[in-house]
Write a protein that holds these residues in place. Structure first.
Motif, short mmCIF file in Angstrom:
data_model
loop_
_atom_site.label_atom_id
_atom_site.label_comp_id
_atom_site.label_asym_id
_atom_site.label_seq_id
_atom_site.Cartn_x
_atom_site.Cartn_y
_atom_site.Cartn_z
N VAL A 42 106.74 28.09 74.80
CA VAL A 42 105.84 29.05 75.69
C VAL A 42 104.99 29.76 74.77
N LEU A 43 103.85 29.85 75.13
CA LEU A 43 102.83 30.83 74.53
C LEU A 43 103.49 32.24 74.51
N VAL A 44 103.45 32.77 73.10
CA VAL A 44 104.01 34.20 72.99
C VAL A 44 103.06 35.25 72.32
N GLY A 45 101.98 34.35 71.52
CA GLY A 45 101.28 35.18 70.74
C GLY A 45 100.11 34.41 70.05
N ILE A 46 99.15 34.97 69.34
CA ILE A 46 98.23 34.42 68.72
C ILE A 46 98.03 35.00 67.35
N ILE A 47 97.62 34.24 66.31
CA ILE A 47 97.24 34.82 64.91
C ILE A 47 96.18 34.33 64.29
N SER A 48 95.23 35.37 63.93
CA SER A 48 94.17 35.02 63.11
C SER A 48 94.13 35.16 61.75
N ARG A 49 93.20 34.65 61.22
CA ARG A 49 93.03 34.67 59.71
C ARG A 49 93.04 36.23 59.15
N GLY A 50 92.42 37.14 60.04
CA GLY A 50 92.34 38.51 59.93
C GLY A 50 93.64 39.23 60.01
N ASP A 51 94.56 38.86 60.88
CA ASP A 51 95.79 39.25 61.05
C ASP A 51 96.65 38.92 59.85
N VAL A 52 96.65 37.82 59.15
CA VAL A 52 97.18 37.64 57.85
C VAL A 52 96.71 38.49 56.84
N ILE A 53 95.65 38.60 56.63
CA ILE A 53 94.95 39.37 55.59
C ILE A 53 95.43 40.58 55.67
N MET A 77 107.69 38.07 55.81
CA MET A 77 107.13 38.56 57.05
C MET A 77 107.04 37.29 57.80
N GLN A 78 107.27 37.45 59.14
CA GLN A 78 107.19 36.37 60.05
C GLN A 78 106.08 36.44 61.13
N ALA A 79 105.92 35.28 61.76
CA ALA A 79 104.80 35.50 62.85
C ALA A 79 105.05 36.66 63.84
N PHE A 80 106.12 36.61 64.38
CA PHE A 80 106.21 37.77 65.36
C PHE A 80 105.91 39.26 65.08
N GLU A 81 105.87 39.47 63.58
CA GLU A 81 105.65 40.65 63.02
C GLU A 81 104.22 41.21 62.95
N ILE A 82 103.37 39.97 63.03
CA ILE A 82 101.80 40.21 62.92
C ILE A 82 101.11 39.74 64.07
N MET A 83 101.66 38.87 64.80
CA MET A 83 101.07 38.36 65.92
C MET A 83 100.17 39.18 66.91
N VAL A 84 99.34 38.98 67.82
CA VAL A 84 98.93 39.68 68.54
C VAL A 84 99.62 38.99 70.12
N THR A 85 99.98 40.03 70.71
CA THR A 85 101.00 39.50 71.84
C THR A 85 100.31 39.87 73.23
N LYS A 86 99.26 40.41 73.19
CA LYS A 86 98.29 40.32 74.43
C LYS A 86 97.07 39.34 74.13
N VAL A 87 97.38 38.03 74.69
CA VAL A 87 96.86 36.84 74.49
C VAL A 87 96.00 36.61 75.66
N PHE A 88 94.67 36.40 75.38
CA PHE A 88 93.68 36.09 76.65
C PHE A 88 93.88 34.64 76.56
N LYS A 89 93.89 33.86 77.80
CA LYS A 89 94.07 32.55 78.02
C LYS A 89 93.43 32.01 79.32
N VAL A 90 93.41 30.87 79.25
CA VAL A 90 93.00 30.19 80.57
C VAL A 90 93.84 29.11 81.06
N LYS A 91 93.82 28.98 82.10
CA LYS A 91 94.80 27.63 82.71
C LYS A 91 94.16 26.25 82.87
N GLU A 92 94.59 25.23 82.80
CA GLU A 92 94.14 24.16 82.44
C GLU A 92 93.15 23.48 83.76
#
Length: 152
Positions: free
Chosen positions: A132-143, A1-16
């Motif tokens: 480029v930012l494409v997603g985020i993965i949390s501990r919960g996503d992995v578990i 299993m790879q990151a793109f299979e479990i990552m959240v793609t709707k990522v909230f972010k802020v600009k610098e």
């Protein structure tokens, strides 16, 4: 299993160039505790968490803010709590965001992601592809994904 299979793609972010006010609004509105900070090309330049803000609002004696760069934390003895909190709202996010960002590539193996999260004792990893930012993965996503279908 790879990151793109479990990552959240709707990522909230802020600009610098955003402020702590915009960070807090996203934390509250979306029930999250950390955000990637990106530049105009959506490249990850930093990460800010609720812990970074917590350290800033705590009472300290040995820190001051200087020209949008935090030399430390706003002095606690001179200001009342409400005054410190008010000052923090208009700080630039880059004043307190962590520039050393823990990130993985979009095709990283989940077992490696689990190892990084565990070893670094962090809650989230940002995922990038071609810088480029494409997603985020949390501990919960992995578990959730690692044990999916294995529990009764």
């Amino acid at each position: 299993m790879q990151a793109f299979e479990i990552m959240v793609t709707k990522v909230f972010k802020v600009k610098e160039k955003d402020t702590i006010r915009s960070v807090l609004n996203k934390f509250i509105d979306h029930g999250i505790s950390g955000l990637p900070v990106v530049n105009d090309r959506n490249e990850i330049v930093a990460f800010i968490s609720d812990g970074d803000i917590m350290r800033l609002i705590g009472k300290h004696n040995d820190y001051v803010i200087d020209n949008f760069y935090v030399i430390g934390v706003i002095k606690g003895d001179e200001d009342e709590f409400e005054e410190r909190v008010q000052k923090i709202l208009d700080l630039n996010v880059m004043a307190i965001a962590k520039i050393k960002v823990h990130k993985v590539q979009w095709n990283e193996e989940v077992e490696n992601i689990a190892a990084i999260l565990g070893k670094k004792q962090i809650k989230k990893l940002v995922v990038e592809r071609n810088g480029v930012l494409v997603g985020i993965i949390s501990r919960g996503d992995v578990i959730r994904n690692s044990f999916k279908g294995l529990l009764e």
